[in-house]
Scaffold this active site. Sequence first.
Site, PDB file in Angstrom:
ATOM      1  N   GLU A 196     -12.736 -14.024  14.137  1.00 55.07           N
ATOM      2  CA  GLU A 196     -12.221 -14.518  12.855  1.00 55.07           C
ATOM      3  C   GLU A 196     -10.856 -13.905  12.579  1.00 55.07           C
ATOM      4  O   GLU A 196     -10.554 -12.811  13.068  1.00 55.07           O
ATOM      5  CB  GLU A 196     -13.186 -14.176  11.719  1.00 55.07           C
ATOM      6  CG  GLU A 196     -13.444 -12.686  11.558  1.00 55.07           C
ATOM      7  CD  GLU A 196     -14.522 -12.388  10.530  1.00 55.07           C
ATOM      8  OE1 GLU A 196     -14.711 -13.202   9.619  1.00 55.07           O
ATOM      9  OE2 GLU A 196     -15.167 -11.333  10.642  1.00 55.07           O
TER      10      GLU A 196
ATOM     11  N   LYS B 182      -7.924 -11.779  10.978  1.00 56.58           N
ATOM     12  CA  LYS B 182      -7.917 -10.484  10.282  1.00 56.58           C
ATOM     13  C   LYS B 182      -6.991 -10.595   9.078  1.00 56.58           C
ATOM     14  O   LYS B 182      -5.769 -10.603   9.219  1.00 56.58           O
ATOM     15  CB  LYS B 182      -7.457  -9.366  11.221  1.00 56.58           C
ATOM     16  CG  LYS B 182      -7.509  -7.979  10.596  1.00 56.58           C
ATOM     17  CD  LYS B 182      -7.110  -6.917  11.603  1.00 56.58           C
ATOM     18  CE  LYS B 182      -7.215  -5.521  10.997  1.00 56.58           C
ATOM     19  NZ  LYS B 182      -6.300  -5.326   9.869  1.00 56.58           N
TER      20      LYS B 182
ATOM     21  N   ASP C 203      -4.770  -9.742   5.968  1.00 52.16           N
ATOM     22  CA  ASP C 203      -3.939  -8.593   5.595  1.00 52.16           C
ATOM     23  C   ASP C 203      -3.966  -8.467   4.077  1.00 52.16           C
ATOM     24  O   ASP C 203      -3.071  -8.934   3.372  1.00 52.16           O
ATOM     25  CB  ASP C 203      -2.506  -8.789   6.099  1.00 52.16           C
ATOM     26  CG  ASP C 203      -1.677  -7.517   5.968  1.00 52.16           C
ATOM     27  OD1 ASP C 203      -2.262  -6.461   5.691  1.00 52.16           O
ATOM     28  OD2 ASP C 203      -0.452  -7.592   6.153  1.00 52.16           O
TER      29      ASP C 203
ATOM     30  N   TYR D 257     -16.666 -11.062   4.594  1.00 52.53           N
ATOM     31  CA  TYR D 257     -16.809 -11.049   6.055  1.00 52.53           C
ATOM     32  C   TYR D 257     -17.772  -9.990   6.578  1.00 52.53           C
ATOM     33  O   TYR D 257     -18.050  -9.938   7.772  1.00 52.53           O
ATOM     34  CB  TYR D 257     -15.446 -10.874   6.732  1.00 52.53           C
ATOM     35  CG  TYR D 257     -14.679  -9.635   6.352  1.00 52.53           C
ATOM     36  CD1 TYR D 257     -15.040  -8.377   6.823  1.00 52.53           C
ATOM     37  CD2 TYR D 257     -13.571  -9.720   5.509  1.00 52.53           C
ATOM     38  CE1 TYR D 257     -14.325  -7.244   6.471  1.00 52.53           C
ATOM     39  CE2 TYR D 257     -12.853  -8.592   5.155  1.00 52.53           C
ATOM     40  CZ  TYR D 257     -13.238  -7.359   5.645  1.00 52.53           C
ATOM     41  OH  TYR D 257     -12.530  -6.237   5.280  1.00 52.53           O
TER      42      TYR D 257
ATOM     43  N   LYS E 285      -4.531  -7.109  17.459  1.00 47.05           N
ATOM     44  CA  LYS E 285      -3.339  -7.225  16.617  1.00 47.05           C
ATOM     45  C   LYS E 285      -2.305  -8.186  17.218  1.00 47.05           C
ATOM     46  O   LYS E 285      -2.195  -8.325  18.439  1.00 47.05           O
ATOM     47  CB  LYS E 285      -2.692  -5.847  16.446  1.00 47.05           C
ATOM     48  CG  LYS E 285      -3.514  -4.871  15.624  1.00 47.05           C
ATOM     49  CD  LYS E 285      -3.598  -5.302  14.176  1.00 47.05           C
ATOM     50  CE  LYS E 285      -4.109  -4.196  13.274  1.00 47.05           C
ATOM     51  NZ  LYS E 285      -3.167  -3.105  13.081  1.00 47.05           N
TER      52      LYS E 285
ATOM     53  N   CYS F 153      16.910  25.998   9.631  1.00 49.57           N
ATOM     54  CA  CYS F 153      16.149  25.151   8.710  1.00 49.57           C
ATOM     55  C   CYS F 153      17.064  24.671   7.588  1.00 49.57           C
ATOM     56  O   CYS F 153      17.745  25.487   6.946  1.00 49.57           O
ATOM     57  CB  CYS F 153      14.977  25.935   8.134  1.00 49.57           C
ATOM     58  SG  CYS F 153      14.064  25.041   6.840  1.00 49.57           S
TER      59      CYS F 153
ATOM     60  N   CYS G 117      15.637  26.579   4.204  1.00 48.45           N
ATOM     61  CA  CYS G 117      15.686  28.031   3.971  1.00 48.45           C
ATOM     62  C   CYS G 117      16.639  28.766   4.902  1.00 48.45           C
ATOM     63  O   CYS G 117      16.794  29.983   4.795  1.00 48.45           O
ATOM     64  CB  CYS G 117      14.289  28.636   4.107  1.00 48.45           C
ATOM     65  SG  CYS G 117      13.661  28.682   5.800  1.00 48.45           S
TER      66      CYS G 117
ATOM     67  N   CYS H   3      10.526  25.448  11.813  1.00 46.34           N
ATOM     68  CA  CYS H   3      11.175  26.516  11.058  1.00 46.34           C
ATOM     69  C   CYS H   3      10.321  27.775  11.172  1.00 46.34           C
ATOM     70  O   CYS H   3       9.095  27.715  11.038  1.00 46.34           O
ATOM     71  CB  CYS H   3      11.315  26.098   9.590  1.00 46.34           C
ATOM     72  SG  CYS H   3      11.721  27.456   8.465  1.00 46.34           S
TER      73      CYS H   3
ATOM     74  N   CYS I 252       9.765  30.026   3.482  1.00 42.82           N
ATOM     75  CA  CYS I 252      10.430  28.715   3.454  1.00 42.82           C
ATOM     76  C   CYS I 252       9.862  27.898   2.303  1.00 42.82           C
ATOM     77  O   CYS I 252       8.675  27.561   2.321  1.00 42.82           O
ATOM     78  CB  CYS I 252      10.232  27.977   4.774  1.00 42.82           C
ATOM     79  SG  CYS I 252      10.977  26.329   4.794  1.00 42.82           S
TER      80      CYS I 252
END
Length: 715
Positions: free
Chosen positions: A130, A132, A134, A241, A329, A434, A437, A458, A464
């Site tokens: 069947e 699918k 969305d 379903y 899919k 980073c 920090c 980091c 941080c």
Amino acid sequence: MAKIAAAEKPVEELTKKEAAAELARLAEEIAGHDRRYYQDDAPTVTDAEYDTLRRRNLDIEARFPELKLEESPSERVGAAPTGRFAKVRHAVPMLSLDNAFAEEDVAEFLARVRRFLRVAEEAPLDIVAEPKIDGLSLTLRYEKRKLVSAATRGDGYEGENVTANARTIKDIPDSLPKAAPDIVEVRGEVYMLHKDFAALNERLAEAGQKTIANPRNGAAGSLRQIDPSVTASRPLKFFAYTWGEVSKLPSETQSGVLAAFESWGFKVNPLMRVCRSAAEALEFYREIGEKRARLGYDIDGVVYKVDRLDLQERLGFVSRSPRWAIAHKFAAEQAQTILKGIDIQVGRTGALTPVARLEPITVGGVVVTNATLHNEDYVRGIGSDGEPIREGRDLRIGDTVTIQRAGDVIPQIVDIDLAKRPKGAEPYVFPTECPVCASKVVREVNPKTGKRDSVARCTGGLVCPAQSVEKLKHFASRNAFDIEGLGDKQIEAFHAERLIATPADIFTLSKRLPAADLAEKEGYGAVSAKNLYASIDGRRTIPLHRFIYALGIRHVGETNAKLLARSYGTYDAFQPAMIAAADPESEAWSELDSIAGIGDVVARAIVDFYAEDHNREALDALLKEVTVEPAEAIDASSSPVAGQTVVFTGSLEKMTRDEAKAMAERLGAKVAGSVSKKTDLVVAGPGAGSKLKDAEKHGVKVIDEAGWFTLIGKG
């Protein structure tokens, strides 16, 4: 959901050590995407990218089942309820489906089903196919044939109560005919037709209101309106379903139950078809693909389900999804746009994730503006194994890139047009400090393999702000302490004012910032300040599995937290065991490492967490403020093996190993991969080796396969 299929070494070429490291990396990355999508409403990747990560994880698990991590994609479902509506606990979990992306995947799915059931290739095996839809999943509960509740999927176990809104949808009957059973939960998808969605957006635009990105968002937002009259004004549809709890099923097949639903007044998809072979199922997929643009509503693939319900029961479930169904899919959509910039996000584990900022482009009706770039190597056009991706082409600001979209969120970059690269475009330089920090950024080297981690981190740790704030957000999130009113913005504000730095600070906040003072701050008033502190106080008692999850230990997701809670029972037993497990020769380490689903990587992460003095200090402070409830005990009277730890070894003749494990778990037992003195029972078939010797060593009861069936009452 970053594109990694071409960026990583093929699964069949991974060594066992590489596979363990890759599973750990995937678990962490997927957990981050789950958090951004489900809790932050700020996804950074597409459905297709996300599915790619999940699929790679499953492929590695299939090749190395002993390395499987419980928090892998196969163990996660949906999103936590938003908190805007009352919560509803599902009588039967609303699980999601595994995905297939190619015809070969579908053929392998059907082959796995036959192997599990030991059904010959030439024997009949009907499959329901069947479209699918969305949309938004919804479960409708009828008692004595009257609609009593409607709830969203939520996290698969607990959803939002949207009963008043669901009653306004014309496709949902308020009562069922006499032929329906006393209790039945009808499940399906709420969606919008394309023409109705377009008309709704026109009305919103005319009223000066924000328009909606796509029909799925329109359906979800409409069903979650606080005012049911708003939902009633929206053109929502519903396809049934599947089902949840049912006192008596009206048929012995999937297709038969759906026919009964239709006779009760529900709409089922008229395109559903019973297919007799893999060839017929794939032909249906191709037909639906050709009709897709003319259906008038969004679909993103085809779902295949084994038709006979007795076979579905035998197949059972594996983690988050049934073995008897799969979603095939459709291919992704593509478009070209400009890479305007690259930003760096710092997560709660210190991981630095580059994010592409794109010139806005519409793909499949949705405007997209950014995409994850996965890691430093991905930007440079290099895979984690040193092999080139995108034929070695790096990403530079100003590049014309091809993006791909398969869901309704963020796309992935699949290619670069070098002919359009601006003159003077410089290679992107990944930060060595980073951006939050200024601490040093490192890519750790695995001492055993000598391989550099693909993720840059980091080193700032608790100093941080990004990591500290993200850990606090995780601690207060829905599936952890679930502190209503203490969302991301509030945590950021309190942290910036140095009012909250550790979890314990949350529970002492009212002492340092009285409600009257909080009420004077922007965004608060007397009522909201009082409500926040009431919400915090209401979370001073918490179940063990939520507490463990809230700690934010790397690789410990919700499922792993539940597994650990069941295994140790109380926090008073758990913490000393984790500290003792620092000795790899100890019984505590052996016990932790032998828990089915807890491999070396997860176990080491937990032990490392408890080895840090500052973590234990933070926990000591927290435990002065909260009470951790023991794990819910299994009712030992429900089955002869409930609560017991069972190990299967040797060759099983009446059932496959997967079927044996699924059966034991349905009966409330825990299935372990190795034998210890904690083991209650060993089921040994022909060829049992070292595990049988271990059972004799520890004095564990051993029975054969026939004895197992006699024990559980099926002999």
